[in-house]
Write an enzyme that holds these catalytic residues in place. Structure first.
Site, PDB file in Angstrom:
ATOM      1  CB  CYS A 184       0.059 -15.053 -52.495  1.00  0.00           C
ATOM      2  SG  CYS A 184      -0.541 -17.279 -52.542  1.00  0.00           S
ATOM      3  N   GLY A 185      -2.087 -14.278 -52.854  1.00  0.00           N
ATOM      4  CA  GLY A 185      -3.604 -14.116 -53.350  1.00  0.00           C
ATOM      5  C   GLY A 185      -4.432 -15.739 -53.302  1.00  0.00           C
TER       6      GLY A 185
END
Length: 289
Positions: free
Chosen positions: A240-241
């Protein structure tokens, strides 16, 4: 597969009935992105689930990496969890404000560190408040205890291992960032990040797994994952981020009994900030028949 919910998720009704039991620990793992314009510590102070312990994901982390909320060493985690009065044998219920946003990361982290009975509150604190359930402003004080870790390093992917996965295709990559960030049609929220995704990755935005903070049914989770082009008979690495919302995909996978999965802890904060990692733009490659 029936319409039943994940065995890792508990309802507000169930939790309210269990509050105060000596083996229960309720953990407030709320965390927000700047764009969400919410303050997790302020919200905790203004009213939390009775007995809930605040778990700061940026504090209980490895601060030597230069990356946000990296998995801490087992010794440091054990020290901090024990100081909060949490043992690996407790029943641990984790929640966040939104529901199914930051709490799965702490659910995953406790399990990586060796706790067995760890659950996520369906609906989060927002759902709890909307139903008029009890809140408390007192900060609970539990006796310090010992958290005995049984650290499962195999569930965590490092940068070097991620390089190998990307080059070899040995594992499927599920990316929990938004479709726009994945395709590079939206900017990254952190400065200095390149836009796009890892070669071969599939787009599985974290928001597709829940409705109003409540995890979807098991058939819906399975369909959502398969529709993104993930073959559930093969291993998966989630990303993800910054390593938080990747755990939402992990929770969905584990809920439908897919256990051959790992989480790339550095995620895009690490991969996208370097100039020696391959990045591609545009939508995912077409799903092979």
């Amino acid at each position: 597969m029936s319409e039943e919910k994940s065995r890792f998720v508990v309802s507000a009704d169930w939790l309210q009935g269990e509050l105060g039991k000596p083996d229960l620990r309720v953990v407030d793992a709320s965390f927000y992105l700047p764009a969400q314009n919410r303050d997790a510590d302020a919200e905790y102070a203004s009213g939390h689930i009775p007995g809930a312990i605040r778990f700061d994901q940026d504090k209980i982390a490895d601060h030597s990496t230069g990356l946000p909320h990296t998995v801490p060493s087992p010794d440091y985690f054990a020290e901090e969890a024990g100081r909060l009065g949490i043992s690996e044998t407790d029943r641990i219920v984790v929640y966040d404000g939104i529901g199914m946003f930051a709490s799965p990361r702490v659910w995953w982290l406790f399990r990586v560190m060796g706790a067995k009975d760890v659950f996520v509150l369906d609906g989060g604190l927002d759902g709890w408040k909307a139903e008029g359930r009890p809140l408390n402003t007192d900060v609970p004080s539990f006796e310090p205890t010992t958290f005995k870790t049984n650290y499962d390093a195999n569930r965590i992917v490092s940068l070097e291992t991620m390089r190998d996965i990307v080059s070899s295709g040995a594992m499927q990559i599920a990316d929990a960032r938004s479709a726009g960030r994945f395709a590079a049609t939206e900017p990254e929220p952190r400065a200095g990040m390149r836009c796009g995704h890892m070669p071969g990755a599939r787009s599985l935005p974290s928001g597709v797994f829940a409705n109003r903070g409540r995890l979807k049914s098991l058939p819906e989770l399975k369909q959502t994952i398969e529709d993104a082009g993930i073959d559930l008979s093969k291993p998966v690495v989630t990303s993800c981020g910054s390593g938080i919302t990747a755990a939402i995909i992990t929770l969905a996978l584990e809920s439908i009994d897919h256990t051959d999965n790992k989480l790339y802890d550095g995620s895009w904060s690490e991969w996208g900030s370097r100039d020696d990692t391959p990045v591609v733009t545009g939508p995912p490659d077409p799903i092979k028949a």
